[in-house]
Design a protein around this motif. Sequence first.
Motif: not given
Length: 896
Positions: A290-298, A329-337, A355-360
Amino acid sequence: MQAKDKVYDMMKKMCGGEVQISAVELSEALHLSRQVVSHYLNRLLEENLVQKTNSRPVYWSINNACETKNEYIISDNTNFESNSKDIITKIHCQQEMNAFSVLIGCNGSQNNIVEQCKAAVNYPPMGLPILITGESGVGKSFLAKLIYQYALEQRVISSKAPFVVLNCADYANNPELLSATLLGYKKGSFTGANSDKKGLLNEADGGYLFLDEIHRLSYANQEKLFIFMDTGKYRQLGDNEWKKSDVRFIFATTERTEEVLLETFRRRIAVHIHIQNVINRPFVERLQMLHLFYYKEAKKIQKNIVVDKNVVEALCFSKPKGNIGTLQNIIQISCANAFTKQKNEPFLNITLEEIPNISDIQFNVTSKRLHSIRILYNEDLHQVEDEEVLKVKEKFLVFFQEISRISYENIETAKIEIVIAFKKLTHSLKKNSDLLFSEQNLFIRESYLEKCQIIIERYGIQCSKEEFKLMYCVLLTFQDDMILKFDLYKIINFLNLVSPRAHYVAMKLEEALGTIITGTCKCVEIINTLFFQGYILETIELQGLIVAHGNATASSIQSVANQNCGTFVFESIDMPMDISLAETIKKVNAYLEKVNNSKGVILLVDMGSLNQMYSSIKNHLSGDLLIMNNVTTAIALDVGMKMIQNISFKYIAEQAKSIYTIGVQYFEGIARGNNIIISCMSGLGISDKIKEIINRVINYETMDIITMDYKNLKNLIEENNKDNFKHTKLIITTSNLPNITNIPWVNVYDILDGKGERCVWEALKSEINEQKFEDLKREFIKFFSIEGIASRLTFLNPNIVINEVENVIFRYEHYYDMNLVGYIKLNLYMHIAFMIERLMTSEYPENDNKIECTNKEKEFYDVSKDIFEEIEKRYHIKLSQYELSLLYDIFKNIIL
């Protein structure tokens, strides 16, 4: 040369005079990742060998005022004399960077996978084919690329060696085109072949060919491929000339290989690797992802990010359909949103709304009290452990090495030595433990302390949260199995013997922590047991259990009673109204199996049939039972105080009948029916497995199989009370019993010889027929073989080898028309399995001169070559005459 030396040498080459360079430039020159280079630059900075600027980006240069490089090398490679320094050296070796260092969990849950990959890459002369299995999105393609990069680093392939990728799914409906793509073709070989075309086998010459979705490869193409794997030769379509190519293979599939791949093809693939899905990875590693993927987006958007604690929980405790790929993908879209709404803010706040499609996403919102993640894009993301954290791990390793070398023959001496070593450890960690309480570990810490609080209240542990620091340190430090080469199971079995109650509570804590400790090694179990040992009274002889209806009635009474007693006296089983009596009895029996109940059990219940309860649990008892009906907190506390004082069992029972206006019933003895007792000094694990094997063939209604601690069994025998064993038909043990016993007994490891077989048969002949007894013997042989082989094989899978060896033995028996007795079969299982691995990992004897042999020997050698033909092909080995002669020594006195 170590990686740190390589970084320093390259710095000297590139930084002549006052020249400064960046970590990126250095990483490109060394073909290493920037994170790896940054790590070693920081280590060199600490040793005053390099300097860095305070600018952004950071620039590095050689510190000309530092000591000479020769002095640096000497200090770094000092031969330590003490055992502790030897261990420290090993730790740093394990932390040395390579291509797999970027894989999250490379020193944790993925360590075994990494070691298999390394072995496959380095195995001469051309490595071993690798098959990677796992669900979609777990990282099979990523691992394949790391394998190739590691091969480059090890120089087993040239620096220009290719890495060719083919997704077989692209050709699933056109196997002929796939065949042409692999092999190549000559002009005119088929319609549309207007010119000669080289195939992928030619393109991958000298390097790797990665075939993804291998299950889409037709059987015909599988056959062509394994012929090439055997010979290194292939023919292009439309060409009769054989061509040669040196190719290393990596295969990947999401399917069950036995269903989609030919057996002959599977046999050519020596190394099978399975990657678990994300949710089965340790909690720490999921956080790292989680930390790594969000760090890459940051880094990409040049924005600092704060990830809300609810998002952390949702993504850490859910199973995304596409595993790692979907998580990214979820992490990337959450950052875009978040960027769309907050691009002018200093931090992007990621909440569940982003978070996209959080209900799913399927997850349970709990009270884990996780904390938010704070990510700064302009800070380096360290891929290796901090030096200070390594020092903590070193202290633990020194401790485990010390206690692994203790002689456990004298129980009291061994116990004192362990306690002393443990106190030294706790004292040495007082200054270091705080470093593990860093911001990035808050998630684990809060959840861990919450579960610990529940356990200490429930089991009457009189300690504070502050005192749990040591246990928390070991949890964070050992998220891997790096020291399992120590005999940890010997230590655990010993602790279970001398501190059974402390060990029980340690196991309950692991059970409560659940997924948070997934992937941790047995070190956690040992440390927790030793910690609880200081707060739990082990002299209590009786076992106490409270069973009551309601969601928390029993556990509430247990908690109050244990806390007032100041130690662990009672266990409890809550019985919600929707749970049947049968389910409760099952839990009671499971508890009785875990504890030593030979001195007696006091069972406090709130309602129900006493006789029904006894009849359902009697076969799990090895001592007396007292059931008291209509339990209250006051009764539990009174009984608990008597148990602490070790007041006699019968006195407690008599007092209960006269004092309490409740139902009381007392039962005496081990088991009411015919029984076999199994007692192994090496622990209940082997006893339970033997019990499981015997239970498969007997009628449990007429024969009870009882497992018992060896010490308790010996005490019961020495009491010389005939009633203790009046229904016992046989005792199976791992040690000789006192001579005073007249009960038939047999050593576990003698079961398969003639005398041992007869003992077991005499005990069971009224229960089973001869065919079932033969089945039982076969199960024993396989079990003992796997147990013995598993502990000594380092490369091969013992379960696979056992089946292949079983086929070899069957063919010998068929040829010579004989039935081998159990102990000879066991000897052969062991010998052949170790022989295969020995031949795989060592050179063939150079002087394998033929010697004169009898006709009987010559016949045996010829037969053996036929029998082992498939195994020789599968493992790329060759049986020498020397190996055949060793086999003949085993057979020569028994073959006709």
